[in-house]
Each structure stands twice: as C-alpha cells, then as structure tokens.
Design a protein around this motif. Sequence first.
Motif, PDB file in Angstrom:
ATOM      1  N   GLY A 157       0.800  -1.221   0.000  1.00 14.81           N
ATOM      2  CA  GLY A 157       0.000   0.000   0.000  1.00 14.81           C
ATOM      3  C   GLY A 157       0.833   1.271   0.000  1.00 14.81           C
ATOM      4  N   GLU A 173      -9.405  -6.384  -4.649  1.00  8.63           N
ATOM      5  CA  GLU A 173      -9.401  -7.012  -3.327  1.00  8.63           C
ATOM      6  C   GLU A 173      -8.000  -7.545  -3.052  1.00  8.63           C
ATOM      7  OE1 GLU A 173     -11.738  -7.023  -1.102  1.00  8.63           O
ATOM      8  OE2 GLU A 173     -13.442  -6.333  -2.290  1.00  8.63           O
ATOM      9  N   ILE A 177      -2.806  -5.959   3.049  1.00 16.24           N
ATOM     10  CA  ILE A 177      -2.273  -4.685   2.540  1.00 16.24           C
ATOM     11  C   ILE A 177      -1.209  -4.190   3.520  1.00 16.24           C
ATOM     12  CG2 ILE A 177      -2.755  -2.316   1.803  1.00 16.24           C
ATOM     13  CD1 ILE A 177      -5.610  -3.122   1.198  1.00 16.24           C
ATOM     14  N   ASP A 179       1.063  -1.384   4.872  1.00 18.69           N
ATOM     15  CA  ASP A 179       1.075   0.084   4.824  1.00 18.69           C
ATOM     16  C   ASP A 179       2.486   0.633   4.908  1.00 18.69           C
ATOM     17  OD1 ASP A 179      -1.223   1.336   4.179  1.00 18.69           O
ATOM     18  OD2 ASP A 179      -2.024   1.429   6.212  1.00 18.69           O
ATOM     19  N   ARG A 191      -2.572  -2.420   6.841  1.00 11.90           N
ATOM     20  CA  ARG A 191      -3.707  -1.496   6.832  1.00 11.90           C
ATOM     21  C   ARG A 191      -4.832  -2.064   7.698  1.00 11.90           C
ATOM     22  NH1 ARG A 191      -4.960   1.082   1.209  1.00 11.90           N
ATOM     23  NH2 ARG A 191      -2.773   1.591   1.593  1.00 11.90           N
ATOM     24  N   ASN A 194      -8.904  -4.027   6.648  1.00 13.15           N
ATOM     25  CA  ASN A 194      -8.855  -4.424   5.246  1.00 13.15           C
ATOM     26  C   ASN A 194      -9.918  -5.479   5.012  1.00 13.15           C
ATOM     27  OD1 ASN A 194      -8.130  -5.289   2.652  1.00 13.15           O
ATOM     28  ND2 ASN A 194      -6.529  -6.621   3.444  1.00 13.15           N
TER      29      ASN A 194
END
Length: 194
Positions: A157, A173, A177, A179, A191, A194
């Motif tokens: 991400g 999708e 993720i 970050d 993240r 999610n």
Amino acid sequence: MNFLEEKIQADGVIKPGNILKVDGFLNHQIDIGIMRQIADEIKQRFCGVKVDRILTIEASGIAIATLVGDLYHVPVVFAKKSVTANSTDEKYVAKAYSFTHKSENQVLVSKPYIKAGENVLIVDDFLAEGEAAHALIDIVRQAGGKVAGIAVCIEKGQQNGGKMLREEGYRLESIAIVDSMDWESQTIRFRAKN
Ligand code: 5GP
C-alpha cells in the motif's frame, strides 16, 4: 491481523529497497494450505461477481490463480513474459515495467485464450506500482473482455498501484495490505480494517 498478515509477520523477510520476501510460502516454496485459504477468501470477497476466466502472469501468480480457477471451475490463463519458439498463435501484447527486476517486460497472451465478452478476474501474488495489473487489463481490453475484478495476495500500500486501480474504478481485493515496512527493524504495519 488476518491469517495472511499473521503468516507474513511470521515468515516474511523485509529486504532493502522496499522488497518483501515471502519465498517460504508464496514465491518459491508454496504453502498449499495458506494458498487455499487465500483462494477461499478471494472467492468470498467476489461473491456475486460473474467470472468466466482467471488471468495471471508468470511465474508467481500461477499458483494462486490455479486454486482460484479451481473454485470457480473456469479456465486459468497465465500471461508470458517472453515469446516461446513453439507458439505460432497470434498474441495480445502489452508492456509492464518490473519493479523487482528493474526492466521493461513484454506481456503476451495467445489470442485463443481470452474471448470477447468474457468476464475476466485478474489474480496476482503482489501488487506494487500496478504495472503488471495494468498490462493484464490492457490485454483483457484488447480481447474485448471485461475486467470482473482484480485480486491480489499482498498489496504494498506504500506504492501507487492499489490507489490508481481503485481510482480507475476497478474492484480490487487485496488479502493483505502492507502500509509500511522497515528492513532495519524488520517491522511491518498492515492497513487496518482491510
Ligand atoms: P507491479 O507490477 O504492481 O509494480 O509489481 C507486481 C509484481 O512485481 C508482482 O507480480 C511481483 O512478482 C513483483 N513484486 C513487486 N514487489 C514485490 C515485493 O516486495 N516482493 C515480491 N516478492 N515481489 C514483488
């Protein structure tokens, strides 16, 4: 944390240059149990979406794409990164810059393997700058198909691919993720929600 984030936390190695190494279960040795869980999660997240074909790119996307294709009972196609001497089919061709290899690749799919009007679910192992995903989208468009969605195991991400694809209106999708990650302390943040 979900099951994949826990697995990344336990087995992933952060390398300098913003690279996450997950050779222990996704990119070299394949943990079928985790891959099955990822495939189930993808199917659940795309519940109600019509999928006629799965499209991925060699090499590391193939394992997850195969398991997803098995759940949908649809054909799985992997785009190639080089022309093979024994293929005489006409090809759809797109370009993608490889973040990990620092080079531009040609992405090729033989024309008989995507048909006009098909709903194609794009599946890959990683999403970083979105180069591979955009090349596959380009190929689906050239074939007259429709992108049903994009499913990736791990989205980085902190790079732009996910943001761009969502802004472009694609249903994306990502099962995990990331970050941020720091190779010196080997810490990784995912993240939330999610
Ligand atoms: P993109 O095209 O979105 O920039 O990058 C996606 C492709 O690059 C994936 O197919 C994956 O093979 C590779 N990739 C990008 N970042 C990473 C990473 O941090 N770790 C690994 N293992 N592969 C990556």
